[in-house]
Write a protein that holds these residues in place. Structure first.
Motif, mmCIF file in Angstrom:
data_model
loop_
_atom_site.group_PDB
_atom_site.id
_atom_site.type_symbol
_atom_site.label_atom_id
_atom_site.label_comp_id
_atom_site.label_asym_id
_atom_site.label_seq_id
_atom_site.Cartn_x
_atom_site.Cartn_y
_atom_site.Cartn_z
ATOM 1 N N VAL A 236 0.839 -1.195 0.000
ATOM 2 C CA VAL A 236 0.000 0.000 0.000
ATOM 3 C C VAL A 236 0.876 1.248 0.000
ATOM 4 N N LEU A 237 0.546 2.196 -0.870
ATOM 5 C CA LEU A 237 1.154 3.521 -0.847
ATOM 6 C C LEU A 237 0.064 4.533 -0.508
ATOM 7 N N THR A 238 0.438 5.574 0.246
ATOM 8 C CA THR A 238 -0.555 6.535 0.724
ATOM 9 C C THR A 238 -0.191 7.958 0.310
ATOM 10 N N PRO A 239 -0.280 8.253 -0.998
ATOM 11 C CA PRO A 239 0.019 9.618 -1.452
ATOM 12 C C PRO A 239 -1.031 10.603 -0.952
ATOM 13 N N THR A 240 -0.640 11.861 -0.839
ATOM 14 C CA THR A 240 -1.552 12.923 -0.441
ATOM 15 C C THR A 240 -1.647 13.954 -1.562
ATOM 16 N N LEU A 241 -2.424 14.981 -1.336
ATOM 17 C CA LEU A 241 -2.578 16.022 -2.345
ATOM 18 C C LEU A 241 -1.275 16.772 -2.592
ATOM 19 N N GLU A 242 -0.324 16.699 -1.627
ATOM 20 C CA GLU A 242 0.953 17.396 -1.776
ATOM 21 C C GLU A 242 2.039 16.521 -2.387
ATOM 22 N N THR A 243 1.800 15.228 -2.515
ATOM 23 C CA THR A 243 2.835 14.314 -2.997
ATOM 24 C C THR A 243 3.241 14.633 -4.428
ATOM 25 N N ASP A 244 4.554 14.731 -4.652
ATOM 26 C CA ASP A 244 5.069 14.975 -6.000
ATOM 27 C C ASP A 244 4.814 13.743 -6.870
ATOM 28 N N ALA A 245 4.278 13.975 -8.060
ATOM 29 C CA ALA A 245 3.915 12.864 -8.942
ATOM 30 C C ALA A 245 5.125 12.026 -9.324
ATOM 31 N N ASP A 246 6.249 12.651 -9.605
ATOM 32 C CA ASP A 246 7.453 11.903 -9.976
ATOM 33 C C ASP A 246 7.991 11.096 -8.802
ATOM 34 N N ALA A 247 7.865 11.638 -7.592
ATOM 35 C CA ALA A 247 8.297 10.898 -6.408
ATOM 36 C C ALA A 247 7.457 9.643 -6.232
ATOM 37 N N TYR A 248 6.139 9.792 -6.394
ATOM 38 C CA TYR A 248 5.248 8.631 -6.284
ATOM 39 C C TYR A 248 5.594 7.593 -7.351
ATOM 40 N N ALA A 249 5.782 8.043 -8.583
ATOM 41 C CA ALA A 249 6.081 7.121 -9.675
ATOM 42 C C ALA A 249 7.395 6.384 -9.433
ATOM 43 N N ALA A 250 8.384 7.075 -8.889
ATOM 44 C CA ALA A 250 9.680 6.442 -8.623
ATOM 45 C C ALA A 250 9.552 5.348 -7.569
ATOM 46 N N VAL A 251 8.829 5.660 -6.488
ATOM 47 C CA VAL A 251 8.632 4.659 -5.431
ATOM 48 C C VAL A 251 7.855 3.466 -5.974
ATOM 49 N N ARG A 252 6.812 3.747 -6.726
ATOM 50 C CA ARG A 252 5.973 2.669 -7.255
ATOM 51 C C ARG A 252 6.772 1.768 -8.197
ATOM 52 N N THR A 253 7.632 2.350 -9.015
ATOM 53 C CA THR A 253 8.429 1.573 -9.959
ATOM 54 C C THR A 253 9.365 0.610 -9.238
ATOM 55 N N VAL A 254 10.029 1.101 -8.200
ATOM 56 C CA VAL A 254 10.953 0.245 -7.456
ATOM 57 C C VAL A 254 10.198 -0.886 -6.764
ATOM 58 N N ILE A 255 9.071 -0.560 -6.143
ATOM 59 C CA ILE A 255 8.292 -1.576 -5.431
ATOM 60 C C ILE A 255 7.762 -2.625 -6.411
ATOM 61 N N SER A 256 7.286 -2.184 -7.567
ATOM 62 C CA SER A 256 6.800 -3.134 -8.563
ATOM 63 C C SER A 256 7.908 -4.062 -9.042
ATOM 64 N N SER A 257 9.138 -3.552 -9.096
ATOM 65 C CA SER A 257 10.266 -4.376 -9.536
ATOM 66 C C SER A 257 10.567 -5.504 -8.561
ATOM 67 N N LEU A 258 10.080 -5.370 -7.319
ATOM 68 C CA LEU A 258 10.248 -6.424 -6.318
ATOM 69 C C LEU A 258 9.185 -7.504 -6.439
ATOM 70 N N GLY A 259 8.241 -7.304 -7.364
ATOM 71 C CA GLY A 259 7.178 -8.290 -7.569
ATOM 72 C C GLY A 259 5.901 -7.989 -6.824
#
Length: 311
Positions: free
Chosen positions: A88-111
């Motif tokens: 689970v990731l919990t972005p907020t209205l202030e979360t930078d879109a590129d920061a979210y995408a970077a975290v999501r990409t790494v986590i997805s790479s773990l399966g």
């Protein structure tokens, strides 16, 4: 270092992403120190609202992998620990879109399969599926242990069902005071619901109501059988394109909406516009969920389009 689990100890001036893996009470301090450097920062704490609200940085993305076991430390490590697990990731209205995408990409790479939820919603749900089950297992195990002091055969009679239900009680108790403190309101609310349910079950058994007992057990059985083992990959996928203003908050709204609808986002990409302050959010989702997601986005004022990726 001696075991080869770490390459080095200390700060990295070229860090791209930091995972804060500490007890819940220590996350805010550790995340704040990590944010003083570069890169994006996420955590793995099982309570999110207090942490996300306190850290409050556009480069911080709260996270919680729903994986692991009662094993501790390096002995509990596994190369495929997160394969097929929900993270689970919990972005907020202030979360930078590129920061979210970077975290999501790494986590997805773990399966792992990533789902986005508002922090408050996450805490309410994990109280039900994680926190209260652990406390219930601990209470039942303590009850059995008390009985074992009087009757040595009690624990010898503990068969598979009892062992399965109480396995999580073997986890390290040190993390739980912080969790219960941080998520107290949600945990107490679920405990109240559990106590009511147990009271209802007690009354059914006490009055020997065979019909009500069978109905309750059948409902529970059906719900348990329908639990997904893991989130599989659909053979047919669809790409949903969402034109969005290029600003923080949009990615949180879109991804948490998908999460609330149980739409599995297989992949995510942000296409920034070279001109102006608009971009396109590209989501790859299960084909059967694309229409419902585009309808929900349209109801929020977006103008999405979808196309099947099936050959």
């Amino acid at each position: 270092l001696e075991l080869g689990a770490l390459d080095a100890v200390g700060a990295d001036d070229n860090v791209a992403i930091t995972f804060v893996a500490t007890p819940v009470a220590a996350v805010v301090g550790a995340a704040t120190r990590a944010l003083a450097g570069g890169g994006v920062v996420t955590d793995v704490g099982s309570v999110k609202t207090g942490i996300v609200n306190t850290v409050n940085s556009v480069r911080f993305v709260g996270g919680h992998p729903m994986a692991g076991s009662e094993q501790e430390g390096v002995d509990g490590a596994s190369a495929d620990l997160f394969v097929g697990a929900t993270w689970v990731l919990t972005p907020t209205l202030e979360t930078d879109a590129d920061a979210y995408a970077a975290v999501r990409t790494v986590i997805s790479s773990l399966g792992a399969d990533v789902i986005a939820l508002p922090p408050e919603r996450h805490d309410a749900l994990v109280a039900l599926v994680s926190h209260v089950p652990h406390l219930t297992a601990a209470a039942l195990m303590a009850l059995a242990a008390q009985g074992a002091e009087e009757h040595a055969t009690v624990l010898r009679l503990a068969a598979g069902g009892f062992r399965d239900m109480t396995r999580i009680a073997a986890g390290h108790p040190g993390i739980w005071p912080d969790i219960c403190s941080e998520n107290r309101d949600a945990i107490v609310a679920v405990l109240d619901q559990l106590i009511d349910a147990l009271s209802a079950m007690k009354n059914i058994v006490d009055r020997a109501d065979r019909g009500a007992l069978l109905a309750t057990l059948e409902t529970a059985r059906a719900a348990r059988v329908n639990l997904p083992a893991t989130v599989g990959r659909a053979e047919e996928l669809a790409e949903v394109r969402v034109p969005v203003p290029d600003r923080p908050g949009v990615i949180a709204e879109v991804t948490t909406l998908a999460g609330e609808m149980s739409v599995n986002i297989v992949d995510l990409e942000i296409a920034h516009s070279a001109e102006g302050e608009r971009g396109v959010l590209l989501l790859v989702v299960d084909n059967h969920a694309a229409a419902a997601l585009t309808d929900a986005l349209a109801a929020r004022g977006y103008h999405p389009s979808a196309r099947s990726l099936a050959p």
